[in-house]
Motif scaffolding. Structure first.
Motif, PDB file in Angstrom:
ATOM      1  N   GLU A   1       0.856  -1.183   0.000  1.00 11.70           N
ATOM      2  CA  GLU A   1       0.000   0.000   0.000  1.00 11.70           C
ATOM      3  C   GLU A   1       0.889   1.229   0.000  1.00 11.70           C
ATOM      4  OE1 GLU A   1      -1.907   1.026   3.591  1.00 11.70           O
ATOM      5  OE2 GLU A   1      -0.799  -0.399   4.814  1.00 11.70           O
ATOM      6  N   ALA A   2       0.281   2.356  -0.334  1.00 11.38           N
ATOM      7  CA  ALA A   2       0.994   3.627  -0.264  1.00 11.38           C
ATOM      8  C   ALA A   2       0.366   4.412   0.866  1.00 11.38           C
ATOM      9  CB  ALA A   2       0.860   4.387  -1.573  1.00 11.38           C
ATOM     10  N   CYS A   3       1.174   4.813   1.833  1.00 13.15           N
ATOM     11  CA  CYS A   3       0.643   5.505   2.999  1.00 13.15           C
ATOM     12  C   CYS A   3       1.301   6.864   3.163  1.00 13.15           C
ATOM     13  CB  CYS A   3       0.869   4.678   4.259  1.00 13.15           C
ATOM     14  SG  CYS A   3      -0.187   3.241   4.309  1.00 13.15           S
ATOM     15  N   GLY A   4       0.783   7.549   4.180  1.00 13.47           N
ATOM     16  CA  GLY A   4       1.308   8.878   4.449  1.00 13.47           C
ATOM     17  C   GLY A   4       0.513   9.929   3.698  1.00 13.47           C
ATOM     18  N   ILE A   5       0.081   9.592   2.521  1.00 18.78           N
ATOM     19  CA  ILE A   5      -0.717  10.491   1.671  1.00 18.78           C
ATOM     20  C   ILE A   5      -0.039  11.861   1.639  1.00 18.78           C
ATOM     21  CG2 ILE A   5      -3.060  11.187   1.036  1.00 18.78           C
ATOM     22  CD1 ILE A   5      -2.820   8.198   1.418  1.00 18.78           C
ATOM     23  N   ALA A   6       1.058  11.925   0.955  1.00 23.97           N
ATOM     24  CA  ALA A   6       1.907  13.098   0.861  1.00 23.97           C
ATOM     25  C   ALA A   6       2.932  12.764  -0.205  1.00 23.97           C
ATOM     26  CB  ALA A   6       2.596  13.340   2.213  1.00 23.97           C
ATOM     27  N   PRO A   7       3.822  13.606  -0.627  1.00 24.23           N
ATOM     28  CA  PRO A   7       4.021  15.015  -0.269  1.00 24.23           C
ATOM     29  C   PRO A   7       3.010  15.944  -0.943  1.00 24.23           C
ATOM     30  CG  PRO A   7       5.740  14.194  -1.772  1.00 24.23           C
ATOM     31  CD  PRO A   7       4.848  13.039  -1.455  1.00 24.23           C
ATOM     32  N   SER A   8       2.928  17.149  -0.390  1.00 23.57           N
ATOM     33  CA  SER A   8       1.899  18.087  -0.831  1.00 23.57           C
ATOM     34  C   SER A   8       2.020  18.445  -2.302  1.00 23.57           C
ATOM     35  CB  SER A   8       1.958  19.352   0.019  1.00 23.57           C
ATOM     36  OG  SER A   8       1.682  19.030   1.356  1.00 23.57           O
ATOM     37  N   ALA A   9       3.264  18.704  -2.769  1.00 18.12           N
ATOM     38  CA  ALA A   9       3.429  19.104  -4.170  1.00 18.12           C
ATOM     39  C   ALA A   9       2.965  17.976  -5.090  1.00 18.12           C
ATOM     40  CB  ALA A   9       4.895  19.442  -4.442  1.00 18.12           C
ATOM     41  N   ALA A  10       3.241  16.728  -4.690  1.00 20.12           N
ATOM     42  CA  ALA A  10       2.836  15.586  -5.519  1.00 20.12           C
ATOM     43  C   ALA A  10       1.316  15.463  -5.547  1.00 20.12           C
ATOM     44  CB  ALA A  10       3.474  14.311  -4.983  1.00 20.12           C
ATOM     45  N   VAL A  11       0.686  15.506  -4.371  1.00 18.04           N
ATOM     46  CA  VAL A  11      -0.773  15.346  -4.372  1.00 18.04           C
ATOM     47  C   VAL A  11      -1.437  16.542  -5.052  1.00 18.04           C
ATOM     48  CG1 VAL A  11      -0.819  13.802  -2.380  1.00 18.04           C
ATOM     49  CG2 VAL A  11      -1.109  16.265  -2.001  1.00 18.04           C
TER      50      VAL A  11
ATOM     51  N   GLY B   1      -3.055  20.747   0.948  1.00 18.60           N
ATOM     52  CA  GLY B   1      -1.719  20.209   1.165  1.00 18.60           C
ATOM     53  C   GLY B   1      -1.823  19.069   2.155  1.00 18.60           C
ATOM     54  N   LEU B   2      -0.915  18.099   2.066  1.00 15.38           N
ATOM     55  CA  LEU B   2      -1.036  16.958   2.978  1.00 15.38           C
ATOM     56  C   LEU B   2       0.253  16.754   3.774  1.00 15.38           C
ATOM     57  CD1 LEU B   2      -3.268  14.680   0.770  1.00 15.38           C
ATOM     58  CD2 LEU B   2      -3.863  15.688   2.967  1.00 15.38           C
ATOM     59  N   TRP B   3       0.591  17.806   4.518  1.00  7.15           N
ATOM     60  CA  TRP B   3       1.703  17.769   5.450  1.00  7.15           C
ATOM     61  C   TRP B   3       1.139  17.515   6.836  1.00  7.15           C
ATOM     62  CZ3 TRP B   3      -0.551  21.360   8.251  1.00  7.15           C
ATOM     63  CH2 TRP B   3      -1.335  22.317   7.575  1.00  7.15           C
TER      64      TRP B   3
ATOM     65  N   ALA C   1       4.094   8.273  10.035  1.00  7.43           N
ATOM     66  CA  ALA C   1       5.073   8.726   9.048  1.00  7.43           C
ATOM     67  C   ALA C   1       5.087  10.249   8.912  1.00  7.43           C
ATOM     68  CB  ALA C   1       4.770   8.085   7.694  1.00  7.43           C
ATOM     69  N   VAL C   2       3.926  10.888   8.982  1.00  3.93           N
ATOM     70  CA  VAL C   2       3.869  12.330   8.764  1.00  3.93           C
ATOM     71  C   VAL C   2       3.697  13.077  10.089  1.00  3.93           C
ATOM     72  CG1 VAL C   2       2.851  14.137   7.326  1.00  3.93           C
ATOM     73  CG2 VAL C   2       2.775  11.765   6.545  1.00  3.93           C
ATOM     74  N   GLY C   3       2.741  12.642  10.909  1.00  5.22           N
ATOM     75  CA  GLY C   3       2.466  13.333  12.173  1.00  5.22           C
ATOM     76  C   GLY C   3       3.637  13.275  13.139  1.00  5.22           C
TER      77      GLY C   3
ATOM     78  N   GLY D   1       7.642  25.077  16.856  1.00  3.71           N
ATOM     79  CA  GLY D   1       6.655  24.468  15.971  1.00  3.71           C
ATOM     80  C   GLY D   1       7.292  24.019  14.677  1.00  3.71           C
ATOM     81  N   ALA D   2       6.647  23.095  14.001  1.00  8.78           N
ATOM     82  CA  ALA D   2       7.168  22.636  12.712  1.00  8.78           C
ATOM     83  C   ALA D   2       6.036  22.134  11.833  1.00  8.78           C
ATOM     84  CB  ALA D   2       8.196  21.525  12.930  1.00  8.78           C
ATOM     85  N   PHE D   3       6.221  22.360  10.559  1.00  8.76           N
ATOM     86  CA  PHE D   3       5.369  21.715   9.565  1.00  8.76           C
ATOM     87  C   PHE D   3       6.255  20.705   8.853  1.00  8.76           C
ATOM     88  CE2 PHE D   3       2.891  25.339  10.497  1.00  8.76           C
ATOM     89  CZ  PHE D   3       1.611  25.149  10.013  1.00  8.76           C
ATOM     90  N   TYR D   4       5.741  19.515   8.636  1.00  6.04           N
ATOM     91  CA  TYR D   4       6.556  18.501   7.984  1.00  6.04           C
ATOM     92  C   TYR D   4       5.850  18.005   6.729  1.00  6.04           C
ATOM     93  CZ  TYR D   4       8.929  14.181   6.917  1.00  6.04           C
ATOM     94  OH  TYR D   4       9.601  13.188   6.262  1.00  6.04           O
ATOM     95  N   ASP D   5       6.564  18.042   5.652  1.00 10.28           N
ATOM     96  CA  ASP D   5       6.033  17.550   4.382  1.00 10.28           C
ATOM     97  C   ASP D   5       7.017  16.500   3.863  1.00 10.28           C
ATOM     98  OD1 ASP D   5       4.515  17.286   2.114  1.00 10.28           O
ATOM     99  OD2 ASP D   5       4.542  19.429   1.605  1.00 10.28           O
ATOM    100  N   PRO D   6       6.631  15.238   3.832  1.00  9.23           N
ATOM    101  CA  PRO D   6       7.611  14.198   3.485  1.00  9.23           C
ATOM    102  C   PRO D   6       8.009  14.243   2.018  1.00  9.23           C
ATOM    103  CG  PRO D   6       5.451  13.239   3.872  1.00  9.23           C
ATOM    104  CD  PRO D   6       5.304  14.705   4.102  1.00  9.23           C
ATOM    105  N   SER D   7       9.004  13.451   1.676  1.00 14.19           N
ATOM    106  CA  SER D   7       9.507  13.467   0.298  1.00 14.19           C
ATOM    107  C   SER D   7       8.843  12.399  -0.557  1.00 14.19           C
ATOM    108  CB  SER D   7      11.024  13.272   0.308  1.00 14.19           C
ATOM    109  OG  SER D   7      11.344  12.044   0.941  1.00 14.19           O
ATOM    110  N   ASN D   8       8.111  11.476   0.050  1.00 18.15           N
ATOM    111  CA  ASN D   8       7.472  10.411  -0.733  1.00 18.15           C
ATOM    112  C   ASN D   8       6.361   9.801   0.110  1.00 18.15           C
ATOM    113  OD1 ASN D   8       6.900   8.474  -2.696  1.00 18.15           O
ATOM    114  ND2 ASN D   8       8.909   7.465  -2.598  1.00 18.15           N
TER     115      ASN D   8
END
Lengths: 786, 165, 162
Positions: free
Chosen positions: A462-472, A480-482, A550-552, A624-631
């Motif tokens: 499966e593909a999880c994380g549902i990110a990165p934002s630019a891809a989605v 955005g899905l960060w 993975a993202v949170g 604070g931080a916003f995190y947007d994964p690479s895949n």
């Protein structure tokens, strides 16, 4: 005992739940609270020609009766789908209007046309029966395969022929050519049954309008309160975001169905403004069946080609996906990018093509349910591989192994690039744990008792994380899905973590604390998690798609990186050492190689007293931080089901269920195993028991637990769980995610096992005793004829 | 409206309620004991289980007025003196809960089950626990850890009963 | 839901036909019928109380007679609204055959559907309930026309898969 990463820490949140002190939305009671009851269409498709409220309004205790014309008249916007999908001809999807209260037409049984606000729930429900709605009944269509028929009733004016989109992925010509020149082609028709998610807590909402502040507060059963606020604000125009607070307190399960913002929440908010009362609504179970977004409901034809050496050459899938009467928030992406991008499964398939036609029907909207598109993809490839092994007369495990992807990164022909995995290792672990070697003896023993034993595999990915934002974003996502996090170290050294993830059973209050405790060496009881309140947490995209790890958690790690950097600066200043020499260990901040150190809480105090900080440093210790994964991440594994079928009755017993999963780094194995147990049970439910049934007229006839078969304790076995770990390269913790795997991997394993036992592949989900028995009779008849 | 008096968690309570008031509503809305949950409308899910005069009942299917005079124990009433009931401890120990919504009913059903089997001197096997859970639905746990928790609690409760003798 | 059945009634065809068109007779024979008023030569207003599974409701609705071929056959069709309980609608083709011995064979074919809460909560009981109600109606009807006779059925109502 360790409380860090990898420890089986008992859950911190349990105490309030086991003592009955959990606080769910329906437990909340506001001052001046009134109750809402909805008047719903009993027809699947009908014009609304008039609403007579007089009898209801005359009833004692009725505050008001409101309808859709009033709602739209006040500027409340339509519900929308937040992900744009384009058809193969380039045209955008055909999204029909969805008002929270239907004005012109009701499009499914349960479509709300009016709401009664009354002093008690009982009065509201009685008064709802007195609202007389005149309907002009229209012909209805309930089934995906009928919706596209010429002359089928049209549900939305702007969706001719009920077609929402006709979407493609991959190379059609190359795939068809490869299939045509294949030595063997498996060609199967599959139905992925329609399910109701059924979290045990029914949806609920309590809305309050503060006239003096022009401000709304909504308590609701949501997996993502910030997304709810964003959508309520930006699209439904209930109130601007700074005038709307959304709180999702304890939420009793979601499984996807509590991602979306439904008509009831919107209506309660608006009604609280109209009536000047807090307005509460709690669904009963029947209402949940008829309004919570359903899941799955695909009809597919799958073709899988092999060369003479049994290597897969090509895969073609043609699917009709039923999206129901309206497009729910993420309905468009579930059967497309969350689905067809996984057609390749764990296998190297050079040519893949998929076509998905999404259609309207007069049924409850369909959207993501645990797994969301990926269970449908997994079911296709894993059923096709099993059928192929039978047709080619080879061992199903070896056929899979022969086609596994072994080198990473691997670019599939359907967008995704798998970054890590060990598919052969997963298969080995599962086969050993399931004692596949001893199966033949067990089968013979079962046969001596007149029982049919079968073994079935499922190698899911499966593909999880549902990110990165630019891809989605490039694929059509409207958001955005960060994820975001804030880490607050208090002056006494205790830590609060504010997270945009939402826990509704996943145990975040424990696992999230573990990564903090692990990083800073503070006792786990000194860390607490704050979530679920838009006034407390800066922002968040919420919990779905197995993304909270993975993202949170990655967002928390990123905030902790910043905390660590500041802590080191403070310590270096106070201890007169170089920053690079500072280490954080066991709750102390030390100068490496010396006995100079500060206790963790001394750093906290120093940051807030600000008496002796480095020049130019701001006081305080909060980052604070916003995190947007690479895949995306790619959890994968092998599931093996062993079943016994009673040929006299068609009853299937699951004797053993073995899961070997690769979830990447595991923070708390106890919680991860719990996620697998629950997911597998839902997968077994889909395979054996569950089915939402509509009749030809679009009447929902599975509206209670008397008619919709939920898995019970006696329907499932103890599960055997194994882990095989390859670290996810795309996030700092190496986490892949574990929330949906069970629901994705289990259904094909179970069906492959039953079809192995009964010797025919002519079996659809749910494999009820009647269907299994009939399939056995069919196979016997066919054998006799041959 | 009818006057209803009950012993709830050891305390006497009296309320005037409509005759149609369900016991679950009486507990949740009148007494604000919101640990008793309502997860369905057809007596299938068991989230509402409480003990009435020592036996497990589904409070969503009992009318409050019909049980005036009864003694009712809810999830809020099973821990004593700050000490969790062994069934509560076992659910935490074995991760027998996730979202927590069905949990209160599961615990009340589990206690009743163990008490009945121990009173009759019967062994509470895995199969028996699964059969006994017929009237309680959980959507999160896949039942694995619930069954483990009840198995374990049965041992703890038997120890407790012996210690008391 | 579809259902067919046949009854042999101990009365001449003309008498049976008259009874089939008499609101008083119909009211007495329809199980749970509280009111049946003739609103024209071929239409009636009815109020019927029924309980199907967990759902009890009072249906009010219009009944109409069409395809009238006196005294041989008609179609009786109607739609009942049970408020929040949902609705039921259906049609029955009823035919009378003169047996020549002062008895009449009544045959019927019913197609009926239900909607709303009735469908959601009671659907698995609809077929058996409908069968029971049809049986009850014709028992009553038979008893009304030939009070002394034992009920003589040639063919009990048969359910057909929908």
């Amino acid at each position: 005992m360790s409380t860090g990463i990898g420890a089986r820490v008992k859950r911190k949140e349990d105490k309030r739940f086991i003592t009955g002190k959990g606080k769910y939305t329906d437990d909340i009671r506001m001052e001046n609270q009134a109750y809402a009851a909805f008047v719903r269409s009993p027809h699947a498709h009908a014009k609304v020609t008039g609403i007579d409220k007089s009898a209801a309004l005359a009833m004692d205790g009725v505050v008001d009766v409101l309808d859709g014309h009033q709602l739209t008249g006040d500027g409340i916007g339509n519900l929308i789908c937040g992900w744009m999908i384009h058809s193969r001809d380039g045209s955008p999807m055909n999204m029909g209007a969805w008002s929270a209260l239907a004005t012109e037409k009701a499009r499914y049984v349960g479509d709300a046309v009016a709401v009664v606000i009354a002093e008690t729930q009982a009065i509201a429900r009685q008064a709802a029966e007195l609202v007389m709605v005149d309907y002009d009944e229209l012909p209805a269509v309930a089934f995906a395969d009928k919706a596209l028929d010429a002359g089928a009733p049209e549900i939305h004016d702007n969706a001719p022929g009920n077609l929402i989109y006709d979407w493609v992925i991959g190379e059609e010509e190359a795939t068809d050519a490869a299939l045509a020149s294949s030595a063997h082609v498996v060609d199967i028709d599959l139905t992925n049954n329609r399910l109701s998610p059924n979290p045990m807590e029914p949806r609920a909402a309590v809305a309050t309008f503060d006239e003096a502040e022009d401000h709304y507060t909504l308590y609701t059963t949501s997996q993502n309160p910030h997304v709810a606020r964003l959508v309520l604000s930006a699209f439904y125009q209930v109130a601007p975001e700074h005038k709307l607070r959304v709180i999702a307190p304890d939420v009793g399960g979601g499984f996807g169905s509590k991602i979306y913002i439904y008509p009831e929440e919107i209506t309660c908010l608006w009604a609280s403004m109209k009536t000047g009362r807090s307005v509460k609504w709690t669904a009963d179970r029947s209402e949940a069946f008829m309004t919570d977004a359903h899941g799955r409901d695909h009809i597919s034809r799958v073709r899988l080609g092999f060369d003479v050496n049994n290597k897969v050459t090509a895969m073609r899938v043609d699917t009709i996906a039923n999206l129901g009467a309206y497009m729910s928030l993420f309905s468009s992406v579930t059967p497309t990018y969350l689905h067809a991008t996984l057609y390749s499964g764990q296998y190297a398939i050079p040519n893949i093509f998929g076509n998905v036609k999404a259609v309207y029907t007069n049924t409850v909207p369909v959207d993501a349910y645990r797994g969301a598109g990926r269970p449908e993809a997994c079911y296709m490839i894993e059923r096709a591989m099993e059928v192929a092994a039978r047709e080619l007369d080879v061992d199903p495990a070896e056929l899979r192994r022969q086609n596994f992807i072994n080198e990473f990164p691997y670019q599939t022909p359907v967008i995704l690039q798998y970054d890590a995995g060990d598919f052969g290792g997963n298969l080995d672990k599962a086969m050993a744990a399931a004692d596949v070697a001893g199966f033949a003896a067990r089968k013979a023993e079962a046969a001596s008792r007149g029982k049919l034993r079968g073994l079935g595999y499922s190698c899911y990915i499966e593909a999880c994380g549902i990110a990165p934002s630019a891809a989605v974003g490039s694929l059509g996502s409207g958001v955005g899905l960060w994820e975001s996090a804030e880490v607050r170290v208090n002056p006494v050294g205790t830590i609060e973590v504010l997270t945009g993830s939402h826990s509704h059973g996943q145990g975040h209050e424990t696992t999230f604390c573990q990564i903090v405790s692990d990083r800073f060496g503070v006792p786990i009881e000194n860390v607490s998690i704050v979530h679920g309140d838009t006034d407390k947490v800066q922002f968040g995209m919420g919990t779905y798609g197995s993304r909270s790890g993975a993202v949170g958690m990655s967002a928390i790690v990123k905030a902790m990186d910043k905390i660590e950097a500041k802590v080191k600066k403070i310590a270096a200043h106070q201890l007169e050492a170089a920053e690079d020499d500072i280490v954080i260990e066991g709750g102390e901040v030390k100068v490496a190689g010396t006995d100079k150190k500060l206790a963790w809480h001394e750093i906290g105090l120093a940051a807030y007293t600000a008496h002796n900080l480095p020049p130019d440093m701001e006081p305080g210790l909060k980052e604070g931080a916003f995190y947007d994964p690479s895949n995306f991440t790619f959890p994968a594994g092998t599931y093996i089901a062993e079943v016994e079928v009673d040929p006299q009755t068609g009853v299937t017993d699951i004797i053993q269920f073995t899961a070997a999963d690769d979830f990447g780094t595991i923070i708390n194995p106890m919680i991860v195993e719990g996620q697998v147990h629950g997911g597998v049970a839902q997968g077994i439910g889909q395979a054996l028991l569950e089915q939402v049934v509509y009749d030809d007229d679009g009447q929902l006839i599975t509206g209670s637990y008397m008619d919709y078969a939920m898995p019970r304790a006696d329907d499932v076995p103890f599960y055997t769980i194994e882990h095989n770990t390859t670290v996810a390269p795309s996030n700092p913790l190496g986490i892949k995610g574990c929330g949906e795997a069970g629901a994705i991997g289990a259904p094909p394993a179970v069906i492959n096992a039953i079809t192995d036992a009964i010797g025919t592949d002519a079996l659809s989900m749910p494999a009820t005793p009647q269907k299994v028995w009939s399939a056995l009779q069919g196979a016997a008849t066919q054998q006799a004829a041959e | 409206m009818t006057e209803v008096t009950m012993q709830v968690n050891g305390k006497s309570v009296t309320r005037d309620v409509p005759d149609t008031t369900l016991l679950s509503d009486f507990l949740r809305e009148e007494l604000r004991l919101t640990g008793t949950h309502v997860g369905c409308d057809t007596s299938q899910c068991g989230a509402c289980v409480v003990h009435m005069d020592g036996k497990a009942v589904k409070s969503c299917t009992a009318l409050a007025v019909a049980h005036s005079g009864a003694s009712v124990t809810t999830i809020e009433g099973i821990a004593s003196g700050g000490q969790l009931h062994p069934m509560q401890e076992a659910f935490n120990e074995h991760h027998g809960l996730q979202c927590g919504f069905c949990t209160t009913g599961m615990i009340m059903t589990g206690i009743d089950m163990v008490n009945r089997y121990q009173a009759e001197g019967k062994a509470l096997t895995e199969q028996a626990i699964r059969k006994e859970l017929e009237g309680n639905i959980c959507r999160c746990t896949g039942y694995h850890n619930i069954v483990k928790a009840i198995e374990d609690a049965a041992g703890r409760m038997s120890g407790m009963a012996q210690a008391a003798e | 839901m579809d259902m067919t059945g046949e009854y042999r009634i101990g009365a001449p065809r003309a008498e049976v036909w008259a009874a089939l068109n008499d609101p008083e007779v119909l009211k007495a024979c329809i199980p749970g019928c509280e009111e049946l008023e003739k609103t024209s030569e071929t239409t009636f207003e009815a109020k019927v109380v029924q309980k199907i599974g967990p759902v009890k409701a009072k249906f009010s609705g219009a009944v109409e007679l069409v395809n009238i071929e006196a005294p041989a056959s008609y179609t009786i069709q109607g739609e009942g609204n049970g408020g929040v309980a949902g609705f039921a609608k259906g049609a029955a083709d009823v035919a009378l055959a003169d047996n020549g011995d002062a008895t009449t064979t009544l045959s019927y074919q019913v197609h009926a559907t239900v909607g709303g809460k009735l469908a959601r909560l009671g659907s698995r009981l609809i077929d058996s309930t409908a069968k029971k109600l049809a049986g009850k109606f014709f028992d009553n009807f038979h008893a009304h026309l030939s009070p002394d006779a034992e009920v003589e059925t040639e063919d009990q109502p048969q359910e057909q898969p929908a």
